[in-house]
Scaffold this motif. Structure first.
Motif, mmCIF file in Angstrom:
data_model
loop_
_atom_site.group_PDB
_atom_site.id
_atom_site.type_symbol
_atom_site.label_atom_id
_atom_site.label_comp_id
_atom_site.label_asym_id
_atom_site.label_seq_id
_atom_site.Cartn_x
_atom_site.Cartn_y
_atom_site.Cartn_z
ATOM 1 N N HIS A 94 11.409 21.722 -23.865
ATOM 2 C CA HIS A 94 10.032 22.122 -24.171
ATOM 3 C C HIS A 94 9.692 22.134 -25.658
ATOM 4 O O HIS A 94 10.560 22.160 -26.532
ATOM 5 C CB HIS A 94 9.761 23.518 -23.591
ATOM 6 C CG HIS A 94 10.719 24.577 -24.080
ATOM 7 N ND1 HIS A 94 10.654 25.133 -25.327
ATOM 8 C CD2 HIS A 94 11.760 25.192 -23.453
ATOM 9 C CE1 HIS A 94 11.598 26.051 -25.472
ATOM 10 N NE2 HIS A 94 12.297 26.097 -24.345
ATOM 11 N N GLU A 95 8.397 22.149 -25.923
ATOM 12 C CA GLU A 95 7.870 22.312 -27.275
ATOM 13 C C GLU A 95 8.064 23.757 -27.724
ATOM 14 O O GLU A 95 8.682 24.561 -27.037
ATOM 15 C CB GLU A 95 6.386 21.951 -27.313
ATOM 16 C CG GLU A 95 6.107 20.491 -27.033
ATOM 17 C CD GLU A 95 4.686 20.100 -27.363
ATOM 18 O OE1 GLU A 95 4.507 19.021 -27.919
ATOM 19 O OE2 GLU A 95 3.765 20.870 -27.062
ATOM 20 N N TRP A 96 7.473 24.097 -28.869
ATOM 21 C CA TRP A 96 7.675 25.442 -29.414
ATOM 22 C C TRP A 96 6.986 26.521 -28.577
ATOM 23 O O TRP A 96 7.220 27.711 -28.772
ATOM 24 C CB TRP A 96 7.242 25.502 -30.876
ATOM 25 C CG TRP A 96 5.766 25.559 -31.172
ATOM 26 C CD1 TRP A 96 4.739 25.075 -30.411
ATOM 27 C CD2 TRP A 96 5.180 26.144 -32.335
ATOM 28 N NE1 TRP A 96 3.545 25.299 -31.032
ATOM 29 C CE2 TRP A 96 3.781 25.956 -32.216
ATOM 30 C CE3 TRP A 96 5.664 26.796 -33.463
ATOM 31 C CZ2 TRP A 96 2.888 26.398 -33.185
ATOM 32 C CZ3 TRP A 96 4.784 27.231 -34.435
ATOM 33 C CH2 TRP A 96 3.409 27.038 -34.294
ATOM 34 N N TRP A 97 6.194 26.132 -27.588
ATOM 35 C CA TRP A 97 5.522 27.112 -26.731
ATOM 36 C C TRP A 97 6.486 27.747 -25.732
ATOM 37 O O TRP A 97 6.232 28.827 -25.224
ATOM 38 C CB TRP A 97 4.372 26.449 -25.967
ATOM 39 C CG TRP A 97 3.354 25.775 -26.835
ATOM 40 C CD1 TRP A 97 3.140 24.433 -26.952
ATOM 41 C CD2 TRP A 97 2.423 26.393 -27.730
ATOM 42 N NE1 TRP A 97 2.131 24.177 -27.843
ATOM 43 C CE2 TRP A 97 1.669 25.365 -28.338
ATOM 44 C CE3 TRP A 97 2.140 27.731 -28.076
ATOM 45 C CZ2 TRP A 97 0.670 25.614 -29.272
ATOM 46 C CZ3 TRP A 97 1.141 27.968 -29.008
ATOM 47 C CH2 TRP A 97 0.423 26.929 -29.591
ATOM 48 N N GLY A 98 7.569 27.081 -25.418
ATOM 49 C CA GLY A 98 8.484 27.573 -24.394
ATOM 50 C C GLY A 98 8.317 26.818 -23.089
ATOM 51 O O GLY A 98 7.512 25.883 -22.979
ATOM 52 N N LEU A 99 9.083 27.219 -22.089
ATOM 53 C CA LEU A 99 9.039 26.547 -20.787
ATOM 54 C C LEU A 99 7.830 27.046 -20.000
ATOM 55 O O LEU A 99 7.922 27.921 -19.139
ATOM 56 C CB LEU A 99 10.337 26.818 -20.011
ATOM 57 C CG LEU A 99 10.451 26.183 -18.613
ATOM 58 C CD1 LEU A 99 10.198 24.689 -18.659
ATOM 59 C CD2 LEU A 99 11.810 26.489 -18.002
ATOM 60 N N ASN A 100 6.676 26.434 -20.282
ATOM 61 C CA ASN A 100 5.448 26.840 -19.609
ATOM 62 C C ASN A 100 5.134 25.885 -18.460
ATOM 63 O O ASN A 100 5.895 24.966 -18.155
ATOM 64 C CB ASN A 100 4.279 26.918 -20.604
ATOM 65 C CG ASN A 100 4.023 25.592 -21.333
ATOM 66 O OD1 ASN A 100 4.388 24.524 -20.857
ATOM 67 N ND2 ASN A 100 3.395 25.680 -22.494
ATOM 68 N N ASP A 101 3.997 26.106 -17.809
ATOM 69 C CA ASP A 101 3.664 25.302 -16.635
ATOM 70 C C ASP A 101 3.327 23.857 -16.982
ATOM 71 O O ASP A 101 3.383 22.973 -16.115
ATOM 72 C CB ASP A 101 2.499 25.947 -15.867
ATOM 73 C CG ASP A 101 2.983 27.038 -14.925
ATOM 74 O OD1 ASP A 101 4.151 27.463 -15.064
ATOM 75 O OD2 ASP A 101 2.215 27.470 -14.052
ATOM 76 N N TYR A 102 2.977 23.582 -18.232
ATOM 77 C CA TYR A 102 2.744 22.196 -18.635
ATOM 78 C C TYR A 102 4.046 21.395 -18.565
ATOM 79 O O TYR A 102 4.047 20.241 -18.119
ATOM 80 C CB TYR A 102 2.186 22.139 -20.062
ATOM 81 C CG TYR A 102 0.724 22.482 -20.172
ATOM 82 C CD1 TYR A 102 -0.263 21.557 -19.825
ATOM 83 C CD2 TYR A 102 0.314 23.727 -20.644
ATOM 84 C CE1 TYR A 102 -1.614 21.866 -19.942
ATOM 85 C CE2 TYR A 102 -1.031 24.049 -20.758
ATOM 86 C CZ TYR A 102 -1.993 23.112 -20.408
ATOM 87 O OH TYR A 102 -3.322 23.425 -20.520
ATOM 88 N N ILE A 103 5.132 21.992 -18.995
ATOM 89 C CA ILE A 103 6.428 21.319 -18.943
ATOM 90 C C ILE A 103 6.872 21.148 -17.494
ATOM 91 O O ILE A 103 7.414 20.096 -17.107
ATOM 92 C CB ILE A 103 7.480 22.100 -19.747
ATOM 93 C CG1 ILE A 103 7.064 22.221 -21.213
ATOM 94 C CG2 ILE A 103 8.849 21.422 -19.638
ATOM 95 C CD1 ILE A 103 6.935 20.896 -21.935
ATOM 96 N N LYS A 104 6.629 22.158 -16.686
ATOM 97 C CA LYS A 104 6.975 22.056 -15.264
ATOM 98 C C LYS A 104 6.156 20.946 -14.587
ATOM 99 O O LYS A 104 6.668 20.221 -13.726
ATOM 100 C CB LYS A 104 6.746 23.391 -14.565
ATOM 101 C CG LYS A 104 7.656 24.503 -15.065
ATOM 102 C CD LYS A 104 7.306 25.835 -14.432
ATOM 103 C CE LYS A 104 8.141 26.960 -15.017
ATOM 104 N NZ LYS A 104 7.760 28.276 -14.456
ATOM 105 N N LYS A 105 4.902 20.810 -14.996
ATOM 106 C CA LYS A 105 4.064 19.740 -14.463
ATOM 107 C C LYS A 105 4.629 18.381 -14.853
ATOM 108 O O LYS A 105 4.669 17.449 -14.027
ATOM 109 C CB LYS A 105 2.626 19.885 -14.984
ATOM 110 C CG LYS A 105 1.678 18.803 -14.464
ATOM 111 C CD LYS A 105 0.280 18.970 -15.054
ATOM 112 C CE LYS A 105 -0.651 17.865 -14.557
ATOM 113 N NZ LYS A 105 -2.014 17.984 -15.138
ATOM 114 N N ASP A 106 5.091 18.252 -16.106
ATOM 115 C CA ASP A 106 5.708 17.003 -16.548
ATOM 116 C C ASP A 106 6.974 16.715 -15.738
ATOM 117 O O ASP A 106 7.261 15.557 -15.421
ATOM 118 C CB ASP A 106 6.049 17.082 -18.036
ATOM 119 C CG ASP A 106 4.849 16.816 -18.933
ATOM 120 O OD1 ASP A 106 3.876 16.206 -18.455
ATOM 121 O OD2 ASP A 106 4.883 17.213 -20.116
#
Length: 284
Positions: A94-106
């Motif tokens: 993940h980016e500096w935001w952390g493991l958020n739902d955008y990364i899970k979507k990817d």
């Protein structure tokens, strides 16, 4: 005379303590890699990252899991298992935001685009912390321990198994750690995809890199700038590593859909390149 001898002995003793207690960051190891964390106190870098748009992933294809990190503590990941048992893994970082739902979507999208033939494992390098704004993101990135992250990566390699084939892929903070992950993975590594992440400046480490490299950058990026990318390109060539460097006419984080300045056209092109790279490396 006794006082002089005592003083010399004391200085030597203190010098020995100082040497023994040198922090791990002074060692030339993977754990010493600070990556994008060097920019956590850069006001301009923080200002360049607008707060992410709210997003909740629905009908997720994967689930959160825990596994044992190398330091004995638990680590987290979002895992989408291949439809049939497979030793092939893509580690998303993940980016500096952390493991958020955008990364899970990817992760879900990558799984679908690869026909369900590859395990997609999105690693959590922040141990459950997810940033909602740039100040908390900077704090999390700045506090991220390279030693802990290395333990998480080593635990993920063990989780994947002795016969695992791994491609590491990441963005920004995760882009730099995707490269470090591949170096650390040794023969398990089948390639690296890094989006505008911190490059490795030690040519000796690049010689240990297995698999090809796809580097995706932005020509307007003030931090992972064209000069840094050119040096990385040169060092990879000198190390005899096959690689593709693609620089878009874009700024840092252009491929982040949570970014209000997200560039859809460039992101789709970069994603297509990533798919070709993965399919070629995994022969899927």
């Amino acid at each position: 005379m006794k006082k002089i001898i005592s003083l010399i002995a004391s200085v030597a003793f203190l010098g020995t303590i100082g040497f023994a207690q040198q922090p791990s960051c002074c060692k030339v190891t993977t754990a010493s890699h600070s990556g994008m964390a060097v920019f956590s106190s850069d006001a301009a870098f923080r200002k360049a990252h607008k707060s992410p748009k709210a997003f909740t992933l629905l009908n997720a294809k994967g689930s959160m899991i825990q596994f044992d990190a190398a330091d004995g503590k638990k680590a987290n990941a979002y895992l989408v298992k291949a439809s049939s048992p497979s030793n092939k893994y893509v580690f998303l970082i993940h980016e500096w935001w952390g493991l958020n739902d955008y990364i899970k979507k990817d992760a879900d999208k990558l799984y679908a685009d690869l026909g369900g033939k590859v395990n997609i494992m999105a690693l959590d390098l922040y141990d459950g912390k997810v940033a909602a704004n740039r100040d908390s993101a900077a704090a999390y990135m700045g506090a991220a321990s390279a030693t802990r992250i290395t333990s998480i990566l080593n635990g993920a390699f063990t989780f994947a198994g002795a016969k695992a084939e791994i491609i590491s892929m990441g963005w920004c903070f995760g882009g730099g750690w995707a490269l470090q992950s591949s170096i650390l993975a040794g023969d398990k590594s089948k390639g690296t995809i890094m989006y505008y992440g911190m490059t490795e400046k030690d040519p000796a480490k690049l010689k240990n890199l297995k698999g090809d490299v796809l580097g995706i950058f932005g020509t307007k990026d003030k931090w992972i700038n064209p000069e840094m990318v050119a040096a990385f390109d040169k060092d990879l060539t000198a190390a005899g590593k096959k690689h593709i460097i693609k620089s878009f006419d874009a700024d840092h984080a252009f491929a982040n859909p949570s970014n209000p300045d997200f560039n859809k056209v460039y992101t789709e092109e970069a994603w297509a390149m990533s798919l070709v790279f993965i399919k070629k490396a995994f022969l899927v």
